[in-house]
Design a protein around this motif. Structure first.
Motif, PDB file in Angstrom:
ATOM      1  N   ASN A 111      20.493   2.919 -22.727  1.00 58.72           N
ATOM      2  CA  ASN A 111      21.033   4.269 -22.535  1.00 58.72           C
ATOM      3  C   ASN A 111      20.541   4.948 -21.262  1.00 58.72           C
ATOM      4  N   GLU A 112      19.709   4.288 -20.483  1.00 54.14           N
ATOM      5  CA  GLU A 112      19.294   4.843 -19.192  1.00 54.14           C
ATOM      6  C   GLU A 112      20.003   4.152 -18.031  1.00 54.14           C
ATOM      7  N   ALA A 113      20.858   3.191 -18.347  1.00 52.93           N
ATOM      8  CA  ALA A 113      21.564   2.431 -17.307  1.00 52.93           C
ATOM      9  C   ALA A 113      22.482   3.354 -16.502  1.00 52.93           C
ATOM     10  N   ASP A 114      22.484   3.153 -15.197  1.00 54.01           N
ATOM     11  CA  ASP A 114      23.337   3.926 -14.295  1.00 54.01           C
ATOM     12  C   ASP A 114      23.554   3.072 -13.045  1.00 54.01           C
ATOM     13  N   LEU A 115      24.710   2.439 -12.977  1.00 56.03           N
ATOM     14  CA  LEU A 115      24.981   1.499 -11.895  1.00 56.03           C
ATOM     15  C   LEU A 115      24.932   2.161 -10.519  1.00 56.03           C
ATOM     16  N   LYS A 116      25.314   3.439 -10.438  1.00 55.85           N
ATOM     17  CA  LYS A 116      25.264   4.141  -9.157  1.00 55.85           C
ATOM     18  C   LYS A 116      23.836   4.220  -8.621  1.00 55.85           C
ATOM     19  N   GLN A 117      22.865   4.310  -9.530  1.00 56.90           N
ATOM     20  CA  GLN A 117      21.459   4.366  -9.122  1.00 56.90           C
ATOM     21  C   GLN A 117      20.815   2.976  -9.151  1.00 56.90           C
ATOM     22  N   LYS A 118      21.647   1.952  -9.336  1.00 57.66           N
ATOM     23  CA  LYS A 118      21.205   0.557  -9.394  1.00 57.66           C
ATOM     24  C   LYS A 118      20.229   0.324 -10.547  1.00 57.66           C
ATOM     25  N   LYS A 119      20.472   1.012 -11.661  1.00 61.17           N
ATOM     26  CA  LYS A 119      19.708   0.810 -12.891  1.00 61.17           C
ATOM     27  C   LYS A 119      20.619   0.076 -13.863  1.00 61.17           C
ATOM     28  N   ILE A 120      20.223  -1.149 -14.232  1.00 59.31           N
ATOM     29  CA  ILE A 120      21.051  -1.914 -15.164  1.00 59.31           C
ATOM     30  C   ILE A 120      20.296  -2.139 -16.466  1.00 59.31           C
ATOM     31  N   SER A 121      21.048  -2.194 -17.531  1.00 56.42           N
ATOM     32  CA  SER A 121      20.487  -2.367 -18.860  1.00 56.42           C
ATOM     33  C   SER A 121      19.945  -3.778 -19.051  1.00 56.42           C
ATOM     34  N   VAL A 122      18.850  -3.868 -19.792  1.00 59.32           N
ATOM     35  CA  VAL A 122      18.314  -5.182 -20.145  1.00 59.32           C
ATOM     36  C   VAL A 122      19.246  -5.876 -21.143  1.00 59.32           C
ATOM     37  N   GLU A 123      20.206  -5.126 -21.682  1.00 58.95           N
ATOM     38  CA  GLU A 123      21.191  -5.685 -22.616  1.00 58.95           C
ATOM     39  C   GLU A 123      22.431  -6.209 -21.886  1.00 58.95           C
ATOM     40  N   SER A 124      22.583  -5.880 -20.593  1.00 58.92           N
ATOM     41  CA  SER A 124      23.744  -6.334 -19.823  1.00 58.92           C
ATOM     42  C   SER A 124      23.611  -7.826 -19.529  1.00 58.92           C
ATOM     43  N   ILE A 126      23.601  -9.458 -16.678  1.00 58.13           N
ATOM     44  CA  ILE A 126      22.641  -9.697 -15.589  1.00 58.13           C
ATOM     45  C   ILE A 126      21.227  -9.391 -16.072  1.00 58.13           C
ATOM     46  N   GLY A 127      21.060  -8.269 -16.773  1.00 52.89           N
ATOM     47  CA  GLY A 127      19.741  -7.903 -17.294  1.00 52.89           C
ATOM     48  C   GLY A 127      19.169  -8.976 -18.202  1.00 52.89           C
ATOM     49  N   LYS A 128      19.986  -9.476 -19.119  1.00 51.46           N
ATOM     50  CA  LYS A 128      19.537 -10.536 -20.029  1.00 51.46           C
ATOM     51  C   LYS A 128      19.155 -11.799 -19.247  1.00 51.46           C
ATOM     52  N   GLY A 129      19.938 -12.100 -18.216  1.00 50.60           N
ATOM     53  CA  GLY A 129      19.669 -13.293 -17.415  1.00 50.60           C
ATOM     54  C   GLY A 129      18.379 -13.201 -16.624  1.00 50.60           C
ATOM     55  N   LEU A 130      18.017 -11.975 -16.210  1.00 47.92           N
ATOM     56  CA  LEU A 130      16.820 -11.791 -15.386  1.00 47.92           C
ATOM     57  C   LEU A 130      15.539 -11.657 -16.205  1.00 47.92           C
ATOM     58  N   LEU A 131      15.645 -11.167 -17.427  1.00 49.29           N
ATOM     59  CA  LEU A 131      14.455 -10.920 -18.253  1.00 49.29           C
ATOM     60  C   LEU A 131      13.585 -12.166 -18.384  1.00 49.29           C
ATOM     61  N   GLY A 132      12.302 -11.983 -18.143  1.00 42.49           N
ATOM     62  CA  GLY A 132      11.342 -13.058 -18.317  1.00 42.49           C
ATOM     63  C   GLY A 132      11.227 -14.015 -17.140  1.00 42.49           C
ATOM     64  N   LYS A 133      12.104 -13.874 -16.166  1.00 47.99           N
ATOM     65  CA  LYS A 133      12.077 -14.777 -15.006  1.00 47.99           C
ATOM     66  C   LYS A 133      11.020 -14.317 -14.001  1.00 47.99           C
ATOM     67  N   SER A 134      10.574 -15.248 -13.162  1.00 42.22           N
ATOM     68  CA  SER A 134       9.584 -14.968 -12.116  1.00 42.22           C
ATOM     69  C   SER A 134      10.213 -15.173 -10.739  1.00 42.22           C
ATOM     70  N   VAL A 135       9.499 -14.753  -9.690  1.00 40.25           N
ATOM     71  CA  VAL A 135       9.976 -14.938  -8.318  1.00 40.25           C
ATOM     72  C   VAL A 135      10.200 -16.430  -8.080  1.00 40.25           C
ATOM     73  N   GLY A 136      11.351 -16.757  -7.493  1.00 39.96           N
ATOM     74  CA  GLY A 136      11.703 -18.143  -7.213  1.00 39.96           C
ATOM     75  C   GLY A 136      12.579 -18.768  -8.295  1.00 39.96           C
ATOM     76  N   ASP A 137      12.581 -18.177  -9.490  1.00 37.62           N
ATOM     77  CA  ASP A 137      13.428 -18.697 -10.566  1.00 37.62           C
ATOM     78  C   ASP A 137      14.892 -18.408 -10.271  1.00 37.62           C
ATOM     79  N   VAL A 138      15.773 -19.213 -10.852  1.00 40.44           N
ATOM     80  CA  VAL A 138      17.209 -18.994 -10.741  1.00 40.44           C
ATOM     81  C   VAL A 138      17.719 -18.600 -12.119  1.00 40.44           C
ATOM     82  N   ALA A 139      18.412 -17.467 -12.180  1.00 40.77           N
ATOM     83  CA  ALA A 139      18.973 -16.981 -13.440  1.00 40.77           C
ATOM     84  C   ALA A 139      20.455 -17.330 -13.483  1.00 40.77           C
ATOM     85  N   ASP A 140      20.869 -17.974 -14.557  1.00 38.05           N
ATOM     86  CA  ASP A 140      22.288 -18.259 -14.776  1.00 38.05           C
ATOM     87  C   ASP A 140      22.851 -17.123 -15.614  1.00 38.05           C
ATOM     88  N   VAL A 141      23.792 -16.367 -15.032  1.00 38.69           N
ATOM     89  CA  VAL A 141      24.369 -15.212 -15.720  1.00 38.69           C
ATOM     90  C   VAL A 141      25.812 -15.505 -16.097  1.00 38.69           C
TER      91      VAL A 141
END
Length: 158
Positions: A111-124, A126-141
């Motif tokens: 409920n704080e997601a706002d694409l204009k401010q580049k805030k994306i939900s962890v439920e989206s 892309i958000g789900k794909g990025l969660l838990g990843k580290s620098v250098g990892d590749v996320a499949d979205v």
């Protein structure tokens, strides 16, 4: 059982302010409208009364729903978050491996997601794909047009 939602301090304050406004401004306003409609006499054919009662019901439902959300809200303690992985409140700079476009998003509660401010939900997606990843990892979205791969270039906290 209701779902626990995590909020930033700013997001939680916003919700509390919205509830306060509903209870202290909107509720008395609707009560006054009902009172005025009652003063006009016969309620069986009083459209103003019916409209005010309906508005009251809708408002009370919204208040109840917001109270439930607040009772299940948890404040995020940023000092305890792991900075080596993409988590809620992380600023994540990613590169689309298909077109090499780079973008930075902040991962936030739904409920704080706002694409204009580049805030994306962890439920989206892309958000789900990025969660838990580290620098250098590749996320499949997974997207409607197929899987998009994003390389994580940088993770910071604001």
């Amino acid at each position: 059982m209701s779902k626990i939602n995590y909020y930033t301090e700013e997001g939680l304050k916003k919700l509390k302010a919205e509830l306060h406004e509903m209870e202290t401004v909107q509720r008395p306003k609707i009560s006054a409208q009902i009172g005025e409609a009652i003063d006009k006499g016969d309620l069986s054919e009083n459209a103003e009364y019916d409209a005010a009662k309906e508005a009251q019901g809708i408002l009370e439902m919204k208040i109840s729903k917001l109270k439930t959300v607040l009772s299940n809200a948890r404040l995020i303690d940023e000092s305890e978050l792991d900075t080596s992985r993409a988590l809620i409140l992380s600023n994540v700079r990613i590169k689309n491996l298909k077109n090499n476009a780079e973008v930075t998003y902040t991962l936030v509660a739904e409920n704080e997601a706002d694409l204009k401010q580049k805030k994306i939900s962890v439920e989206s997606p892309i958000g789900k794909g990025l969660l838990g990843k580290s620098v250098g990892d590749v996320a499949d979205v997974e997207t409607p047009s197929g899987v998009i791969q994003f390389e994580i270039l940088e993770i910071t906290r604001s």
